[in-house]
Write an enzyme that holds these catalytic residues in place. Structure first.
Site, PDB file in Angstrom:
ATOM      1  N   ARG A  53       5.930   7.451  16.287  1.00 55.94           N
ATOM      2  CA  ARG A  53       6.467   6.199  15.735  1.00 55.94           C
ATOM      3  C   ARG A  53       5.397   5.580  14.838  1.00 55.94           C
ATOM      4  NH1 ARG A  53      10.245   7.867  18.227  1.00 55.94           N
ATOM      5  NH2 ARG A  53      11.707   6.722  19.549  1.00 55.94           N
ATOM      6  N   MET A 109      -3.727  -3.620   6.688  1.00 55.55           N
ATOM      7  CA  MET A 109      -4.151  -3.932   5.310  1.00 55.55           C
ATOM      8  C   MET A 109      -5.667  -3.807   5.163  1.00 55.55           C
ATOM      9  SD  MET A 109      -1.977  -7.182   4.050  1.00 55.55           S
ATOM     10  CE  MET A 109      -0.331  -6.988   3.391  1.00 55.55           C
ATOM     11  N   GLU A 131      -4.145   0.936   5.102  1.00 56.82           N
ATOM     12  CA  GLU A 131      -3.145   1.130   4.033  1.00 56.82           C
ATOM     13  C   GLU A 131      -3.713   1.964   2.887  1.00 56.82           C
ATOM     14  OE1 GLU A 131      -2.048  -2.657   2.322  1.00 56.82           O
ATOM     15  OE2 GLU A 131      -4.112  -3.167   1.836  1.00 56.82           O
ATOM     16  N   THR A 179      -9.845 -14.016  -8.744  1.00 58.33           N
ATOM     17  CA  THR A 179      -9.985 -15.466  -8.887  1.00 58.33           C
ATOM     18  C   THR A 179     -11.403 -15.826  -9.314  1.00 58.33           C
ATOM     19  OG1 THR A 179      -8.404 -15.615  -7.085  1.00 58.33           O
ATOM     20  CG2 THR A 179      -9.543 -17.633  -7.663  1.00 58.33           C
ATOM     21  N   ARG A 229       3.596   8.906  23.663  1.00 64.49           N
ATOM     22  CA  ARG A 229       3.905   8.952  22.233  1.00 64.49           C
ATOM     23  C   ARG A 229       2.644   8.905  21.374  1.00 64.49           C
ATOM     24  NH1 ARG A 229       8.923   4.636  21.801  1.00 64.49           N
ATOM     25  NH2 ARG A 229      10.427   6.026  22.773  1.00 64.49           N
ATOM     26  N   ASP A 232     -10.325  -8.572   3.450  1.00 64.00           N
ATOM     27  CA  ASP A 232     -10.705  -7.152   3.366  1.00 64.00           C
ATOM     28  C   ASP A 232     -12.201  -6.962   3.624  1.00 64.00           C
ATOM     29  OD1 ASP A 232      -8.087  -6.878   2.540  1.00 64.00           O
ATOM     30  OD2 ASP A 232      -8.595  -6.845   0.407  1.00 64.00           O
TER      31      ASP A 232
HETATM   32  O1  F6P Z   1      -6.715  -8.538  -0.461  1.00 64.01           O
HETATM   33  C1  F6P Z   1      -6.012  -9.037   0.616  1.00 64.01           C
HETATM   34  C2  F6P Z   1      -4.751  -8.256   0.864  1.00 64.01           C
HETATM   35  O2  F6P Z   1      -4.094  -8.771   2.005  1.00 64.01           O
HETATM   36  C3  F6P Z   1      -4.983  -6.748   0.993  1.00 64.01           C
HETATM   37  O3  F6P Z   1      -5.453  -6.371   2.247  1.00 64.01           O
HETATM   38  C4  F6P Z   1      -3.605  -6.226   0.664  1.00 64.01           C
HETATM   39  O4  F6P Z   1      -3.684  -4.917   0.142  1.00 64.01           O
HETATM   40  C5  F6P Z   1      -3.122  -7.187  -0.399  1.00 64.01           C
HETATM   41  O5  F6P Z   1      -3.871  -8.377  -0.237  1.00 64.01           O
HETATM   42  C6  F6P Z   1      -1.655  -7.506  -0.316  1.00 64.01           C
HETATM   43  O6  F6P Z   1      -1.322  -8.300  -1.414  1.00 64.01           O
HETATM   44  P1  F6P Z   1       0.033  -9.105  -1.513  1.00 64.01           P
HETATM   45  O7  F6P Z   1      -0.066 -10.286  -0.606  1.00 64.01           O
HETATM   46  O8  F6P Z   1       0.131  -9.473  -2.935  1.00 64.01           O
HETATM   47  O9  F6P Z   1       1.133  -8.188  -1.045  1.00 64.01           O
END
Ligand code: F6P
Length: 372
Positions: free
Chosen positions: A284, A186, A239, A122, A179, A144
């Site tokens: 899990r 994210m 992730e 953006t 476990r 992030d």
């Molecule tokens: O950049 C923010 C974020 O939430 C990241 O942590 C994540 O990888 C991505 O956006 C997910 O994007 P979307 O909402 O398009 O699935």
């Protein structure tokens, strides 16, 4: 002489994150109360600028959104007006630079300054509009927390708090059943959310993109915990966590997005791998996904949003266009859009330092990063 500002416009672009509404509220309140400007907001990010779809922002409209997640202006992570999908006139679609339409709409609407709330993608368009002569101010958004120019972005603390709560809650089941539970968080290619939530939630293992892991080392760490009388482990996994050979798990491709790759699925994949390696434990995995960027804004982010928002309004008043608001230490400041986007392009995002203090502290307490 500089033209006097009478009307400003806001837009939010990219993925939503907690704090956007609070920033919209702060800028609107400051603009109206302190400076006497009118405020409008384009809806769905740059798409609203293209279609000239906007709402008036007034004090009563923004008063109650101080703690509400998301964005009342809505958002889009696709609509780059410099490379915009339009009808080709033959029943198909073609990409075209339609940014002039945006510039015309700003003129038509009497907008003196465009305030853009967004991350890399953006703000890249914000820079490009600035290059076209539009008065632009950027307010950096990303949960992030990977933007190099600023210490902390709004949304990060809120997302990290929800991530921590997930890990806290998983601890009880992990302990009760002995476990191993993986919690995927994210953060794209930055490990901030996972490192902070992982440590705050007492995860035994944290896997972050900045420190590649091997399954062998994870297995050893679980065994070490077993031997130490801790026969359960919560693993916080980013992730974007990478195997030692550099591979990471792609969740999906979102065509038409400036950054089409969406990460996701590493926790499930590791669950399958670990199950075979540690038969004495049930394994899990959970992936809260977007849940960590929803819900109410934490008090810290509300304050940060006030600081970012007022600083943005003050930059407008000072005529310092083409800049992004920043916070460094306890000081609000600004950096040029050119610099911020340049850093993002050459990959100078802010990453966790694998040899930094926090990682060292965690290791000193026995937390494994799957690297040794
Ligand atoms: O950049 C923010 C974020 O939430 C990241 O942590 C994540 O990888 C991505 O956006 C997910 O994007 P979307 O909402 O398009 O699935």
């Amino acid at each position: 002489m500089e033209k006097k500002v009478k009307r400003i416009a806001l837009l939010s672009g990219g993925g939503d994150c907690p704090g956007l509404n609070a920033v919209i509220r702060t800028i609107t309140k400051t603009a109206i109360t302190k400076y006497g400007w009118e405020v409008i907001g384009f809806v769905f990010g740059y798409r609203g600028l293209y279609t000239n779809n906007y709402v008036e922002l007034t004090l009563d409209k923004v008063e109650d959104i101080y703690k509400e997640g998301g964005t009342i202006l809505y958002s889009s992570n696709k609509d780059n007006l410099f490379d915009y999908l339009v009808d080709d006139g033959h029943g198909g679609k073609v990409k075209k630079d339609v940014s002039d339409v945006g510039v015309e709409n700003l003129k038509k609407d009497g907008v003196d300054v465009l305030v853009v709330l967004g991350g890399d993608g953006t703000l890249t368009s914000a820079r490009d509009f600035s290059r076209k002569g539009v008065n632009v101010i950027g307010v950096p958004k990303t949960m992030d927390n990977d933007l190099a120019s600023t210490d902390v972005t709004y949304g990060f603390m809120s997302a990290m708090s929800v991530g921590t709560e997930f890990i806290d809650r998983l601890q009880t089941t992990a302990k009760s059943h002995h476990r191993v539970i993986l919690c995927e968080l994210m953060g794209r290619d930055a490990g901030w959310i996972t490192l902070y939530a992982g440590l705050a939630g007492n995860a035994g293992i944290c896997l972050i993109p900045e420190i590649p892991f091997s399954v062998d080392h994870i297995v050893e760490a679980i065994k070490r915990r077993d031997e130490a009388g801790l026969p359960y482990t919560v693993i916080a996994v980013a992730e974007g966590a990478k195997y030692a050979d550099g591979t990471k798990v792609i969740g999906k491709i979102v065509e038409d997005s400036p950054d089409p790759v969406r990460l996701g699925g590493i926790a499930k994949q590791l669950e399958n791998e670990l199950e075979k390696r540690i038969p004495n434990h049930e394994v899990r995995s959970v992936n809260p996904g977007h849940i960590i960027r929803g819900g109410d804004i934490t008090p810290y982010d509300r304050i940060l949003s006030i600081r970012y928002g007022v600083a943005a309004a003050d930059l407008i008043a000072e005529g310092k266009f083409g800049n992004v608001v920043t916070i460094n230490g306890d000081k609000m400041g600004y950096t040029s859009l050119e610099e911020v986007i340049g850093a993002a392009k050459v990959g100078q995002q802010k990453h966790v330092d694998p040899n930094g203090e926090l990682v060292r502290d965690a290791k000193a307490m026995g937390v494994s990063f799957g690297d040794e």
